[in-house]
Design a protein around this motif. Structure first.
Motif, PDB file in Angstrom:
ATOM      1  N   THR A   1       1.094 -10.655   4.847  1.00  0.00           N
ATOM      2  CA  THR A   1       0.967  -9.206   4.694  1.00  0.00           C
ATOM      3  C   THR A   1       2.301  -8.517   4.441  1.00  0.00           C
ATOM      4  OG1 THR A   1       1.054  -8.953   7.106  1.00  0.00           O
ATOM      5  CG2 THR A   1      -1.119  -9.074   6.084  1.00  0.00           C
ATOM      6  N   ARG A   2       3.419  -9.131   4.802  1.00  0.00           N
ATOM      7  CA  ARG A   2       4.715  -8.497   4.564  1.00  0.00           C
ATOM      8  C   ARG A   2       5.095  -8.511   3.086  1.00  0.00           C
ATOM      9  NH1 ARG A   2       8.712 -11.383   8.629  1.00  0.00           N
ATOM     10  NH2 ARG A   2       7.331 -13.121   8.156  1.00  0.00           N
TER      11      ARG A   2
ATOM     12  N   LEU B   1       1.624  -7.548  -3.577  1.00  0.00           N
ATOM     13  CA  LEU B   1       1.354  -8.743  -4.372  1.00  0.00           C
ATOM     14  C   LEU B   1       0.509  -9.732  -3.572  1.00  0.00           C
ATOM     15  CD1 LEU B   1       2.218  -9.200  -7.266  1.00  0.00           C
ATOM     16  CD2 LEU B   1       4.040 -10.683  -6.454  1.00  0.00           C
ATOM     17  N   SER B   2       0.839  -9.923  -2.307  1.00  0.00           N
ATOM     18  CA  SER B   2       0.093 -10.818  -1.428  1.00  0.00           C
ATOM     19  C   SER B   2      -0.932 -10.008  -0.642  1.00  0.00           C
ATOM     20  CB  SER B   2       1.052 -11.524  -0.463  1.00  0.00           C
ATOM     21  OG  SER B   2       0.354 -12.294   0.477  1.00  0.00           O
ATOM     22  N   ARG B   3      -2.191 -10.449  -0.720  1.00  0.00           N
ATOM     23  CA  ARG B   3      -3.258  -9.756   0.009  1.00  0.00           C
ATOM     24  C   ARG B   3      -4.180 -10.771   0.681  1.00  0.00           C
ATOM     25  NH1 ARG B   3      -4.595  -4.468  -3.836  1.00  0.00           N
ATOM     26  NH2 ARG B   3      -2.538  -4.421  -4.845  1.00  0.00           N
TER      27      ARG B   3
ATOM     28  N   GLY C   1       9.310 -14.779   3.674  1.00  0.00           N
ATOM     29  CA  GLY C   1       8.445 -13.994   4.544  1.00  0.00           C
ATOM     30  C   GLY C   1       8.534 -12.498   4.335  1.00  0.00           C
ATOM     31  N   SER C   2       9.456 -12.049   3.473  1.00  0.00           N
ATOM     32  CA  SER C   2       9.602 -10.617   3.214  1.00  0.00           C
ATOM     33  C   SER C   2      10.157 -10.433   1.809  1.00  0.00           C
ATOM     34  CB  SER C   2      10.558  -9.977   4.236  1.00  0.00           C
ATOM     35  OG  SER C   2      11.887 -10.432   4.010  1.00  0.00           O
ATOM     36  N   TRP C   3      10.092  -9.191   1.321  1.00  0.00           N
ATOM     37  CA  TRP C   3      10.621  -8.915  -0.016  1.00  0.00           C
ATOM     38  C   TRP C   3      12.134  -9.100  -0.059  1.00  0.00           C
ATOM     39  CZ3 TRP C   3       7.754  -9.521  -3.845  1.00  0.00           C
ATOM     40  CH2 TRP C   3       6.406  -9.152  -3.831  1.00  0.00           C
TER      41      TRP C   3
ATOM     42  N   ASP D   1       8.667  -3.931   7.917  1.00  0.00           N
ATOM     43  CA  ASP D   1       7.673  -2.944   8.327  1.00  0.00           C
ATOM     44  C   ASP D   1       6.499  -2.837   7.364  1.00  0.00           C
ATOM     45  OD1 ASP D   1       9.350  -2.339  10.449  1.00  0.00           O
ATOM     46  OD2 ASP D   1      10.384  -0.752   9.341  1.00  0.00           O
ATOM     47  N   VAL D   2       6.536  -3.574   6.245  1.00  0.00           N
ATOM     48  CA  VAL D   2       5.437  -3.501   5.285  1.00  0.00           C
ATOM     49  C   VAL D   2       4.124  -3.913   5.945  1.00  0.00           C
ATOM     50  CG1 VAL D   2       4.515  -4.465   3.129  1.00  0.00           C
ATOM     51  CG2 VAL D   2       6.922  -3.809   3.282  1.00  0.00           C
ATOM     52  N   LYS D   3       4.191  -4.882   6.849  1.00  0.00           N
ATOM     53  CA  LYS D   3       2.961  -5.340   7.519  1.00  0.00           C
ATOM     54  C   LYS D   3       2.317  -4.218   8.315  1.00  0.00           C
ATOM     55  CE  LYS D   3       5.246  -7.183  11.682  1.00  0.00           C
ATOM     56  NZ  LYS D   3       6.592  -6.653  11.366  1.00  0.00           N
ATOM     57  N   ASP D   4       3.123  -3.276   8.823  1.00  0.00           N
ATOM     58  CA  ASP D   4       2.567  -2.145   9.575  1.00  0.00           C
ATOM     59  C   ASP D   4       1.804  -1.202   8.652  1.00  0.00           C
ATOM     60  OD1 ASP D   4       3.762  -3.152  11.890  1.00  0.00           O
ATOM     61  OD2 ASP D   4       5.631  -2.068  11.492  1.00  0.00           O
TER      62      ASP D   4
END
Length: 510
Positions: free
Chosen positions: A40-41, A45-47, A308-310, A374-377
């Motif tokens: 989710t982070r 693009l990832s869903r 794991g993150s952008w 914080d993208v996952k939030d």
């Protein structure tokens, strides 16, 4: 139980004959790929229904394909199992199979009935690896890593395999290059030969101040999440340290069934398994007196990133003189240290600094690189609001091809549908919508009630509400149609499926 899978042979705690130290044992190497995450982070693009391991984030291959291809050429003096064991979710099984075939690699697909984290996933894989009564050294890899230096990766695996053959649970640790709060850490113990260290303890993702102390001390490495362990040793460890996972997973495999290319563990037993990670279930408990084995850490210096993150994606990409990286139709002017991904539209960054921009057909993300965790939030908030963009793309992949919802209104929806040669949709009907089909290219075989007929380019047909119908591609080229839906309810769950080539149950998938 399926006739193709014998009940797994799990060594018992105290059965030291299987794991006694001494001369290295020549065992087959069995790659295990854990491909059940959501990522989710890395939204948008990832869903949920098309996660990061299925995406070509940093190269021409998806992360899953890169993980499989990374094992090519590795042996370390052992026989390599030609078919990797890939553990994936039910919703991803068809695209995982498709990508496996496209990579030219062989694999056994284990379909989890529900997500139960990495410890049960590995226990399923170890049980299957032991189903022929022979032990194996498992090389356990998450499907979402970037490791550009394959040679250094193989060297680390060779050292790890030697220690694993003697009964250790080995993890690959990455000497840190900076304090990073996105990674877990491993505290190192005494030095062993070949640069290997005893594993003292695992530490969860720390605050930045503590991460800086870890890096400065030189006694902590990043936890890569890659493990090398004999199947019998893992089964000993999970039975001793988390017996409920062992019991339910062994029972689930024993009652499981082979369905075509997919092995399905028994749902009832697997649902009863606790959900836990490899780190929590076993690695953090190896100093427990009940533990039947030890943990060691082998250094991995191969440019590893778990993506794991952008910010991690930016770090893994080639950059221009100003530190910018981009994919797709991207233009930088006076920008610095930025990352941009475009799925279609031109994205121009002027005078920006330290930002991430990700454009897809239905969503755009703009985030400061210091806040990418914080993208996952944001995704969690969208799920609370039931925003479909949290889980699905506009373009949705299916075992027969894909559809793209290109326009919609209160009582209509327009889809572009592409059906691969020889594939066909389920025989189905709808209670709330009618459909018009227009063939753009290729040849369509249409079943409509008692009729069956062919349509070619520029021809069309109408499917009334409540009429059984099916679309298939009898040709050798992809079939492309435009579908216009009209009605009071246009949800994907308005499907009554009567027959399906792919064994899917009635539900929101065409």
């Amino acid at each position: 139980m399926s006739k193709n899978v014998r009940e797994p042979v799990a060594a018992q705690p105290g059965d030291t004959a299987a794991v006694a130290p001494g001369a290295p044992v020549r065992l087959r190497i069995a790659p295990v790929v854990l491909a059940g995450g959501a990522g989710t982070r890395l939204w948008p693009l990832s869903r949920e229904h098309f996660p990061k391991q299925l995406i070509d984030l940093v190269g021409k291959d998806s992360l899953l394909q890169s993980t499989l291809l990374r094992m090519q050429g590795f042996s370390a003096g052992h026989e390599i199992e030609p078919s990797a064991i890939i553990v994936c979710g039910d919703e991803h099984r068809f695209i995982t199979s498709e990508q496996l075939q496209a990579s030219g690699m062989q694999g056994r697909l284990v379909v989890e009935p529900v997500r139960r984290n990495t410890a049960p996933a590995l226990t399923l894989a170890a049980s299957l690896a032991l189903a022929d009564g022979q032990d194996a050294i498992l090389v356990v890899m998450p499907a979402d890593h970037a490791i550009p230096d394959t040679c250094a990766f193989h060297q680390a695996l060779s050292i790890a395999a030697a220690h694993a053959s003697e009964g250790a649970i080995v993890t690959l640790g990455v000497p840190p290059t900076r304090p990073d709060t996105g990674y877990g850490y491993i505290k190192l113990g005494e030095m062993l030969p070949d640069g290997v260290r005893r594993m003292e303890r695992f530490v969860e993702k720390p605050a930045i101040e503590l991460a800086a102390q870890y890096v400065a001390s030189g006694n902590y490495w990043w936890n890569s999440g890659i493990f090398v362990v004999r199947a019998t040793v893992w089964m000993q460890a999970i039975e001793a340290l988390h017996p409920a996972i062992h019991e339910m997973c062994v029972a689930s495999v024993a009652e499981g069934k082979q369905e075509g290319q997919f092995f399905r563990p028994a749902s009832r037993q697997f649902f009863l398994s606790p959900s836990d990670s490899i780190d929590y279930a076993v690695m953090e408990r190896l100093d427990n007196p009940a533990s039947p084995c030890r943990g060691v850490v082998v250094p991995l210096e191969a440019g590893w990133s778990d993506l794991g993150s952008w910010d991690a994606v930016w770090d893994a990409m080639d950059k221009d003189a100003e530190g910018n990286a981009g994919r797709g139709r991207v233009v930088f002017e006076g920008a610095h240290s930025s990352y941009v991904h475009s799925d279609g539209r031109l994205v121009a960054c002027v005078g920006t600094s330290n930002i991430v921009v990700v454009e897809t057909a239905d969503a755009v993300l703009v985030v400061d690189r210091s806040h990418v965790q914080d993208v996952k939030d944001v995704v969690a908030r969208m799920k609370i609001l039931h925003a479909p963009e949290a889980d699905t793309h506009r373009k949705v992949r299916r075992p027969w091809g894909f559809y793209d919802s290109i326009e919609h209104g209160d009582r209509f929806q327009v889809k572009r549908i592409v059906v691969q040669p020889g594939a066909r949709l389920s025989l189905q009907l709808h209670h709330h919508r009618a459909e018009h089909w227009v063939v753009v290219s290729g040849t369509a075989m249409v079943t409509r009630g008692e009729e069956q007929f062919l349509l070619s380019e520029n021809q069309s047909t109408f499917i009334p509400l409540g009429v059984l119908h099916r679309l298939e591609n009898p040709g050798k080229l992809p079939l492309e149609i435009i579908e216009i839906q009209s009605g009071g309810y246009l949800g994907e769950d308005d499907i009554v499926r009567v027959d399906d080539t792919y064994g899917r149950c009635p539900g929101p998938q065409t």
